[in-house]
Motif scaffolding. Structure first.
Motif, PDB file in Angstrom:
ATOM      1  N   CYS A 191       0.859  -1.192   0.000  1.00 14.22           N
ATOM      2  CA  CYS A 191       0.000   0.000   0.000  1.00 14.22           C
ATOM      3  C   CYS A 191       0.889   1.234   0.000  1.00 14.22           C
ATOM      4  N   VAL A 192       0.782   2.050  -1.049  1.00 14.64           N
ATOM      5  CA  VAL A 192       1.522   3.307  -1.085  1.00 14.64           C
ATOM      6  C   VAL A 192       0.543   4.450  -0.872  1.00 14.64           C
ATOM      7  N   ARG A 193       0.956   5.409  -0.038  1.00  7.59           N
ATOM      8  CA  ARG A 193       0.095   6.519   0.364  1.00  7.59           C
ATOM      9  C   ARG A 193       0.548   7.772  -0.384  1.00  7.59           C
ATOM     10  N   VAL A 194      -0.209   8.179  -1.388  1.00  2.04           N
ATOM     11  CA  VAL A 194       0.236   9.225  -2.301  1.00  2.04           C
ATOM     12  C   VAL A 194      -0.702  10.424  -2.246  1.00  2.04           C
ATOM     13  N   GLY A 195      -0.127  11.581  -1.948  1.00  2.00           N
ATOM     14  CA  GLY A 195      -0.907  12.812  -1.923  1.00  2.00           C
ATOM     15  C   GLY A 195      -0.392  13.823  -2.926  1.00  2.00           C
ATOM     16  N   THR A 196       0.807  14.346  -2.684  1.00  2.00           N
ATOM     17  CA  THR A 196       1.364  15.415  -3.512  1.00  2.00           C
ATOM     18  C   THR A 196       1.430  15.039  -4.987  1.00  2.00           C
ATOM     19  N   ALA A 197       1.884  13.846  -5.296  1.00  2.52           N
ATOM     20  CA  ALA A 197       2.028  13.443  -6.701  1.00  2.52           C
ATOM     21  C   ALA A 197       0.681  13.322  -7.404  1.00  2.52           C
ATOM     22  N   LEU A 198      -0.392  13.160  -6.634  1.00  2.96           N
ATOM     23  CA  LEU A 198      -1.728  13.074  -7.228  1.00  2.96           C
ATOM     24  C   LEU A 198      -2.429  14.426  -7.265  1.00  2.96           C
ATOM     25  N   LEU A 199      -2.365  15.146  -6.147  1.00  2.00           N
ATOM     26  CA  LEU A 199      -3.191  16.334  -5.986  1.00  2.00           C
ATOM     27  C   LEU A 199      -2.440  17.649  -6.105  1.00  2.00           C
ATOM     28  N   GLY A 200      -1.115  17.594  -6.108  1.00  2.00           N
ATOM     29  CA  GLY A 200      -0.320  18.809  -6.188  1.00  2.00           C
ATOM     30  C   GLY A 200       0.209  19.219  -4.827  1.00  2.00           C
ATOM     31  N   GLY A 201       0.969  20.310  -4.812  1.00  2.30           N
ATOM     32  CA  GLY A 201       1.558  20.788  -3.567  1.00  2.30           C
ATOM     33  C   GLY A 201       0.510  21.330  -2.620  1.00  2.30           C
ATOM     34  N   ARG A 202       0.834  21.232  -1.336  1.00  2.00           N
ATOM     35  CA  ARG A 202      -0.084  21.726  -0.307  1.00  2.00           C
ATOM     36  C   ARG A 202       0.463  23.008   0.293  1.00  2.00           C
ATOM     37  N   GLY A 203      -0.448  23.786   0.898  1.00  2.00           N
ATOM     38  CA  GLY A 203      -0.056  25.001   1.589  1.00  2.00           C
ATOM     39  C   GLY A 203       0.391  24.703   3.004  1.00  2.00           C
ATOM     40  N   LEU A 204       0.335  25.723   3.852  1.00  2.00           N
ATOM     41  CA  LEU A 204       0.792  25.579   5.228  1.00  2.00           C
ATOM     42  C   LEU A 204      -0.004  24.546   5.993  1.00  2.00           C
ATOM     43  N   ALA A 205      -1.245  24.276   5.555  1.00  2.00           N
ATOM     44  CA  ALA A 205      -2.072  23.311   6.277  1.00  2.00           C
ATOM     45  C   ALA A 205      -1.423  21.935   6.317  1.00  2.00           C
ATOM     46  N   SER A 206      -0.577  21.652   5.326  1.00  2.00           N
ATOM     47  CA  SER A 206       0.046  20.336   5.274  1.00  2.00           C
ATOM     48  C   SER A 206       1.076  20.143   6.358  1.00  2.00           C
ATOM     49  N   LEU A 207       1.481  21.233   7.014  1.00  2.00           N
ATOM     50  CA  LEU A 207       2.501  21.131   8.036  1.00  2.00           C
ATOM     51  C   LEU A 207       1.932  21.001   9.435  1.00  2.00           C
ATOM     52  N   GLU A 208       0.629  20.845   9.541  1.00  2.00           N
ATOM     53  CA  GLU A 208       0.006  20.709  10.845  1.00  2.00           C
ATOM     54  C   GLU A 208       0.516  19.464  11.549  1.00  2.00           C
ATOM     55  N   SER A 209       0.451  19.508  12.866  1.00  2.00           N
ATOM     56  CA  SER A 209       1.067  18.448  13.665  1.00  2.00           C
ATOM     57  C   SER A 209       0.415  17.102  13.473  1.00  2.00           C
ATOM     58  N   GLY A 210      -0.776  17.038  12.916  1.00  2.00           N
ATOM     59  CA  GLY A 210      -1.428  15.755  12.728  1.00  2.00           C
ATOM     60  C   GLY A 210      -0.805  14.912  11.631  1.00  2.00           C
ATOM     61  N   SER A 211       0.067  15.507  10.830  1.00  2.00           N
ATOM     62  CA  SER A 211       0.631  14.776   9.694  1.00  2.00           C
ATOM     63  C   SER A 211       1.769  13.869  10.102  1.00  2.00           C
ATOM     64  N   PRO A 212       1.772  12.601   9.627  1.00  2.00           N
ATOM     65  CA  PRO A 212       2.876  11.718   9.914  1.00  2.00           C
ATOM     66  C   PRO A 212       4.031  11.888   8.948  1.00  2.00           C
ATOM     67  N   GLY A 213       3.875  12.767   7.984  1.00  2.00           N
ATOM     68  CA  GLY A 213       4.935  12.959   7.001  1.00  2.00           C
ATOM     69  C   GLY A 213       4.344  13.356   5.672  1.00  2.00           C
ATOM     70  N   ARG A 214       5.189  13.836   4.783  1.00  2.00           N
ATOM     71  CA  ARG A 214       4.680  14.280   3.487  1.00  2.00           C
ATOM     72  C   ARG A 214       4.295  13.076   2.650  1.00  2.00           C
ATOM     73  N   ALA A 215       3.074  13.092   2.138  1.00  2.00           N
ATOM     74  CA  ALA A 215       2.598  12.004   1.307  1.00  2.00           C
ATOM     75  C   ALA A 215       2.803  12.308  -0.167  1.00  2.00           C
TER      76      ALA A 215
END
Length: 245
Positions: free
Chosen positions: A221-245
């Protein structure tokens, strides 16, 4: 087709080509690797468009965003067979809220969290919740995850619950280092776990930047965000994130 749907379709084609290529290089079938679209910080409309393109495994990393989004996507695409995955760090006091929208939680890293989720599932009267143990492969406690030596004890606890179903392990690659050796350690730990828990077949590893190495080391299972949806703003840096997808 709208402009945004065309953008997402082109991005999906590129990601699919990468996954297919990585599977071929590893001597694996494409069907062995599930593509999980990480829609955190993006609107429900984008998630709905992804379902139109055939992606029905969607992931979020913050409960307060995910519950509302899952409900909205359900209204936009009532016939889509969507499975929602929680991939971010989770506080025990959010357990009952999470089990109302998530089909799978990939970030269980302690007995206390497993206990909270188990109680929440039973209180809600819903079917068993699929869970993955988040393993720490970089030794950084700030990024979540149970140390590899603790996985057997946590797995045994989950297996004894009435509301959870152990499906495998998940991990986030180390920051600023070659992920290959870490993914290799993860694969070895996952294999040891399967000896006692044959149903724990999922190995969730690999994101936009390192999915090829993860697939080489057995990721299912690969967890892909940026490569599918594009770059994220500051919201992507919130503490709930386990890492850049």
């Amino acid at each position: 087709m709208s402009t945004r749907q065309a953008q997402l379709a082109a991005a999906l084609d590129r990601v699919e080509a990468r996954v297919r290529g990585a599977c071929a290089a590893a001597g694996r079938a494409r069907e062995e690797v599930r593509l999980l679209a990480v829609t955190k910080t993006f609107p429900a409309s984008d998630a709905a468009l992804l379902t139109d393109l055939g992606l029905t495994d969607l992931a979020e990393n913050r409960d307060q965003e995910a519950g509302t989004k899952a409900a909205e996507v359900g209204r936009l695409r009532p016939d889509a067979a969507i499975r929602w995955h929680m991939v971010g760090r989770l506080q025990r006091n959010k357990a009952r809220s999470v089990v109302r929208w998530a089909d799978e939680v990939q970030s269980v890293d302690s007995v206390r969290l497993a206990d909270a989720l188990d109680k929440a599932v039973l209180a809600e009267g819903r079917p068993r919740l699929d869970v993955l143990i988040q393993a720490s492969i970089d030794g950084d406690p700030g990024r979540g995850g149970a140390p590899l030596p603790e996985l057997p004890e946590l797995a045994a606890y989950i297996a004894r619950t009435g509301g959870l179903r152990l499906r495998g392990v998940m991990a986030v690659a180390p920051l600023g280092a070659d992920p290959g050796p870490a993914f290799e350690r993860l694969a070895e730990a996952a294999e040891r776990l399967r000896r006692d828990h044959p149903g724990a077949t999922e190995l969730s590893a690999g994101m936009s930047g390192d999915l090829e190495q993860a697939i080489r080391h057995g990721s299912t299972c690969v967890r892909v965000g940026t490569a599918l949806l594009g770059g994220r703003g500051l919201a992507s840096l919130e503490s709930g994130s386990p890492g850049r997808a």
